[in-house]
Design a protein around this motif. Sequence first.
Motif: not given
Length: 589
Positions: A39, A43, A66, A109, A130, A157-158
Amino acid sequence: MEVPVGPGPRQAGGGLGATRSTSSGRAARTAEMPWARFSAWLECVCVVTFDLELGQALELVYPSDFRLTDKEKSSICYLAFPDSHSGCLGDTQFSFRMRQCGGQRSLWQVDDRSYNNKAPLALQREPAHYLGYVYFRQVKDSSVKRGYFQKSLVLVSRLPFVRLFQSLLSLIAPEYFEKLAPCLEAVCNEIDQWPAPVPGQTLNLPIMGVVIQVRIPSRVDKLESSPPKQCDQEVGNENLLPAPVVLTSVHELDLFRCFRPVLAHVQTLWELVLLGEPLVVLAPSPDVSSELVLALTSCLQPLKFCCDFRPYFTIHDSEFKELTTRTQAPPNVVLGVTNPFFIKTLQHWPHVLRIGEPKMSGDLPKQVKLKKPSRLKTLDTKPGLYTSYTAHLHRDKALLKRLLKGVQKKRPWDVQSALLRRHLLELTQSFIIPLEHYMASLMPLQKNITPWKSPPQICPFRQDDFLRSLEHAGPQLTCILKGDWLGLYRRFFKSPHFDGWYRQRHKEMAQKLEALHLEAICEANIEAWMKDKSEVEVVDLVLKLREKLVRAQGHQLPVKEVTLQRAQLYIDTVIGSLPKDLQAVLCPP
């Protein structure tokens, strides 16, 4: 239809490559949580397929823990496939950006602060969106009713590491389409062994028998037109092994390739992006639209792009009505689309860039022309930049000549990209430096910061004073381009980018002021100050010092370790001078 999910979480094992250091017990516990390392990069991973009855359908989400909302699942399904107009046969890679719906999704997270404090502003983790990186395959398959195999593998992903995740997909996706779920599970387990992305570090990331070596950019890196060279070892990373696959950047695109059809208007586009103007990019396919949108949003570096942007957007998006409404002014967003229907829907937008089919030859493609928005009427509208905007700065003809000469001499595209990136970087820096100088003049003088008074306030930013300062300290000192710089600054003051830049700089200056005040207290003679003070005043000092110490440690203020130690010593000294009953209250057992 129920969405099948991958196996549940497992305990994360020890990482390969650099050892993951932890600065607190909480961080140490996080490292042991299921999927903690995974993570730090992703994500989740999604697989989207085409179902004859349902259309695009979510086939798999991994890890299974998730949680995606129904709206997010729907968005991913539509954004993971090209529009039917694109006709993408074979393999296509592109990216999208979608709004998050709801709060925390998983027990694992990660805490963004440690990474964000050290990362360049433009590469910080997305707080409310996202990023989706897609590998779509469409090939003829007689065993399928529809006659085509259609499937997308999506990394969610971020982190805005487009180059890294596209490279990762080019390794994973072809193998996954052959071997399916077991392959994906093995890949996710490997990613869960990776060290965390720490800005400034060079990392080895093993995946499917290959080791990808990357350097995570840091806020203290010197800005260059091309990223720093990779090396097999760095200080503190002696155990890194040479990697067979070296990525020179985790995020930079091939700017020259992205901007080839619009090189003649790069400066106008830079101004539109700088001013946060609403801009639609209509391209023939999602890979062209997403790369051009990402190239546009990256051309402001070192400024952070503060507006919304959607590299690929469809009419099925949950925000379609919100972004296309005519009841209010178009929002500050750069929108990448492929469906010609958007020409009709977004006719009221002030700037529309229509791109034609890309040419694979080495020659420079025909440059799009500037056209009036009134000519944007039909679905078969020709390529062009449809805008009534007049650029404030004169075009840099020397740059165009150099790039054109490079095309004629078959200069490598990465060299062409470096030229273009340097030009945009120097242009942005020339624009920002006068603002930085003026902002620095608003900082109170250090001699006015005294230990026993509240620190002085930062002076307000007065636009007229700044504009007057340009006469002797303007962009003309560092940039040869002529034009209406004053007019550009006046419009910039109304843009989200000025607001974002000012807030960030003001926050940094306030933290610096707080750090200087703490240093002034620690350098003062505290025992002399306490002599004529009441117990109430002394207790008040302890509480304020403690509060400053917590803020200094929590916000990671620019304070030396010796100052923090001295502040703690002062607190202990002051408490020691108080009666035993007060000591017990301030330092409970």
